[in-house]
Enzyme design. Sequence first.
Site, PDB file in Angstrom:
ATOM      1  N   TYR A   1      -5.882  18.614  -9.199  1.00 50.32           N
ATOM      2  CA  TYR A   1      -6.170  17.488  -8.336  1.00 50.32           C
ATOM      3  C   TYR A   1      -7.430  16.636  -9.028  1.00 50.32           C
ATOM      4  CZ  TYR A   1      -8.025  14.559  -4.540  1.00 50.32           C
ATOM      5  OH  TYR A   1      -8.213  13.635  -3.796  1.00 50.32           O
TER       6      TYR A   1
ATOM      7  N   ILE B   1       0.817  -1.187   0.132  1.00 51.51           N
ATOM      8  CA  ILE B   1       0.009  -0.101  -0.012  1.00 51.51           C
ATOM      9  C   ILE B   1       0.945   1.450   0.051  1.00 51.51           C
ATOM     10  CG2 ILE B   1      -0.288  -0.177   2.613  1.00 51.51           C
ATOM     11  CD1 ILE B   1      -3.075   1.199   2.093  1.00 51.51           C
ATOM     12  N   THR B   2       0.654   2.134  -0.954  1.00 58.41           N
ATOM     13  CA  THR B   2       1.374   3.570  -1.064  1.00 58.41           C
ATOM     14  C   THR B   2       0.873   4.333   0.050  1.00 58.41           C
ATOM     15  OG1 THR B   2       0.232   4.332  -2.934  1.00 58.41           O
ATOM     16  CG2 THR B   2       1.849   3.031  -3.293  1.00 58.41           C
ATOM     17  N   GLY B   3       1.541   5.267   0.662  1.00 67.10           N
ATOM     18  CA  GLY B   3       1.234   6.102   1.587  1.00 67.10           C
ATOM     19  C   GLY B   3       0.431   5.481   2.765  1.00 67.10           C
TER      20      GLY B   3
HETATM   21  N1  NAP Z   1      -9.086  12.604   2.834  1.00 64.24           N
HETATM   22  C1  NAP Z   1     -10.440  12.681   2.095  1.00 64.24           C
HETATM   23  O1  NAP Z   1     -11.343  13.176   2.202  1.00 64.24           O
HETATM   24  C2  NAP Z   1     -10.060  12.319   0.473  1.00 64.24           C
HETATM   25  C3  NAP Z   1     -11.156  12.271  -0.275  1.00 64.24           C
HETATM   26  C4  NAP Z   1     -11.045  11.797  -1.432  1.00 64.24           C
HETATM   27  C5  NAP Z   1      -9.991  11.072  -1.739  1.00 64.24           C
HETATM   28  N2  NAP Z   1      -8.856  11.011  -1.054  1.00 64.24           N
HETATM   29  C6  NAP Z   1      -7.491  10.128  -1.327  1.00 64.24           C
HETATM   30  O2  NAP Z   1      -7.412   9.528  -0.202  1.00 64.24           O
HETATM   31  C7  NAP Z   1      -6.032   9.214  -0.584  1.00 64.24           C
HETATM   32  C8  NAP Z   1      -5.246   9.056   0.833  1.00 64.24           C
HETATM   33  O3  NAP Z   1      -5.375  10.494   1.345  1.00 64.24           O
HETATM   34  P1  NAP Z   1      -5.629  10.765   2.971  1.00 64.24           P
HETATM   35  O4  NAP Z   1      -6.830  11.434   3.115  1.00 64.24           O
HETATM   36  O5  NAP Z   1      -5.354   9.635   3.841  1.00 64.24           O
HETATM   37  O6  NAP Z   1      -4.389  11.668   3.142  1.00 64.24           O
HETATM   38  P2  NAP Z   1      -3.107  11.698   4.039  1.00 64.24           P
HETATM   39  O7  NAP Z   1      -3.188  11.345   5.502  1.00 64.24           O
HETATM   40  O8  NAP Z   1      -2.338  12.948   3.722  1.00 64.24           O
HETATM   41  O9  NAP Z   1      -2.299  10.382   3.206  1.00 64.24           O
HETATM   42  C9  NAP Z   1      -1.584  10.691   2.098  1.00 64.24           C
HETATM   43  C10 NAP Z   1      -0.351   9.747   1.916  1.00 64.24           C
HETATM   44  O10 NAP Z   1       0.180   9.918   0.817  1.00 64.24           O
HETATM   45  C11 NAP Z   1       1.664   9.855   1.101  1.00 64.24           C
HETATM   46  N3  NAP Z   1       2.190  10.753  -0.126  1.00 64.24           N
HETATM   47  C12 NAP Z   1       1.863  11.947  -0.493  1.00 64.24           C
HETATM   48  N4  NAP Z   1       2.985  12.350  -1.373  1.00 64.24           N
HETATM   49  C13 NAP Z   1       3.924  11.180  -1.510  1.00 64.24           C
HETATM   50  C14 NAP Z   1       5.183  10.826  -2.421  1.00 64.24           C
HETATM   51  N5  NAP Z   1       5.536  11.923  -3.166  1.00 64.24           N
HETATM   52  N6  NAP Z   1       5.551   9.766  -2.274  1.00 64.24           N
HETATM   53  C15 NAP Z   1       4.972   8.578  -1.534  1.00 64.24           C
HETATM   54  N7  NAP Z   1       3.680   8.888  -0.639  1.00 64.24           N
HETATM   55  C16 NAP Z   1       3.164  10.085  -0.756  1.00 64.24           C
HETATM   56  C17 NAP Z   1       1.643  10.714   2.232  1.00 64.24           C
HETATM   57  O11 NAP Z   1       2.893  10.729   2.705  1.00 64.24           O
HETATM   58  P3  NAP Z   1       3.544  11.699   3.903  1.00 64.24           P
HETATM   59  O12 NAP Z   1       2.546  11.475   5.259  1.00 64.24           O
HETATM   60  O13 NAP Z   1       4.875  11.784   3.860  1.00 64.24           O
HETATM   61  O14 NAP Z   1       3.006  13.111   3.721  1.00 64.24           O
HETATM   62  C18 NAP Z   1       0.611   9.988   3.043  1.00 64.24           C
HETATM   63  O15 NAP Z   1       1.068   8.734   3.633  1.00 64.24           O
HETATM   64  C19 NAP Z   1      -5.373  10.076  -1.568  1.00 64.24           C
HETATM   65  O16 NAP Z   1      -5.129   9.402  -2.657  1.00 64.24           O
HETATM   66  C20 NAP Z   1      -6.414  10.989  -1.775  1.00 64.24           C
HETATM   67  O17 NAP Z   1      -6.557  11.604  -2.951  1.00 64.24           O
HETATM   68  C21 NAP Z   1      -9.046  11.535   0.281  1.00 64.24           C
END
Ligand code: NAP
Length: 290
Positions: A167, A8-10
């Site tokens: 985005y 899993i990435t991230g």
């Molecule tokens: N939160 C929402 O409401 C929402 C809604 C729709 C879709 N999403 C999608 O859900 C997914 C997860 O997001 P989240 O809400 O859980 O946010 P999050 O907590 O910010 O998690 C994002 C993850 O992506 C990693 N990441 C960012 N840039 C990266 C890079 N260059 N290389 C490797 N890893 C990288 C981050 O690492 P770091 O911790 O090092 O920054 C973090 O682990 C994303 O694809 C987002 O578009 C989220």
Amino acid sequence: MKEKVVLITGGNSGIGKATACELASLGACVILACRNKDKAEKAVAQIKDKSGNERVFFLPCDLSSFASIQQAAEIFHRQFGQLDILINNAGIFTTDLQFTEEGYELQFGVNHLGHFLLTHLLLDSLQKAPSARIINVSSVAYMRGKIDFDNLKGEKSKGTFHGLKAYAQSKLANVLFTRELSRRFSGITANALHPGVVRTGFGSKKTKWSVRLLWLLWQPFMRSPENGASTSIYLATAPRLEGVTGQFFDEKGCCRRMARGAKNEMLAKQLWRYSEEAIGGVGKGGYSDR
Ligand SMILES: NC(=O)c1ccc[n+]([C@@H]2O[C@H](COP(=O)([O-])OP(=O)(O)OC[C@H]3O[C@@H](n4cnc5c(N)ncnc54)[C@H](OP(=O)(O)O)[C@@H]3O)[C@@H](O)[C@H]2O)c1
């Protein structure tokens, strides 16, 4: 899930961490591909502790750098081999024009192109699994997305950059990638999802103060990361989804009809060709010409 290997990435925060933790609790071997060593090692320790599963690992991988992705794939091949479930979860939202190491607009580069390359380099490992699954974490924001092939390096955006548009473009790319993967491969399924609006650090990392404030004020109305992870977990584990591919699932785990842009096969093929050219000579084999 005991025989399954999941990457899993991230996986060090937010939805990814909650997903990784649940899959580890179900007994899977879980690899967190992350860019930040300290955060990732802390997450690994917490997930091991909470799940009671020792088979949780950190794989260094910065999706904004082709060299880092290539290195991650090499380490994976050396240490693991077979991959049952790939969850392309990492994502970034920025309100300023920023770039990857190769010069792509950061959201397109990380959210789509980085995952396109990683998937490409892991295909042989996925093909070794009896019924591999690729899960792409997208967003309903994809519905507002358009792919502007003349601006994927931000050529036309200097001074006029619109973070939400970029985005949405990257999230449409996630869905088109899913569609094209499902068309090209049998034996591997690929599905995309929207996790809901989830209480993570997502809106406050690379954004301007007004967006950070809005994100903060919104928090009480958002889903918890555990709820946000539910569709990813469902797509990774549900036996009834065996063979289901090329679909988009919402935050309740319901399969949704795709918006018109995502059903455009020509666009999906064009994006695939563009992405293949962009990753160029990085890695050999992988995607074949179909
Ligand atoms: N939160 C929402 O409401 C929402 C809604 C729709 C879709 N999403 C999608 O859900 C997914 C997860 O997001 P989240 O809400 O859980 O946010 P999050 O907590 O910010 O998690 C994002 C993850 O992506 C990693 N990441 C960012 N840039 C990266 C890079 N260059 N290389 C490797 N890893 C990288 C981050 O690492 P770091 O911790 O090092 O920054 C973090 O682990 C994303 O694809 C987002 O578009 C989220």
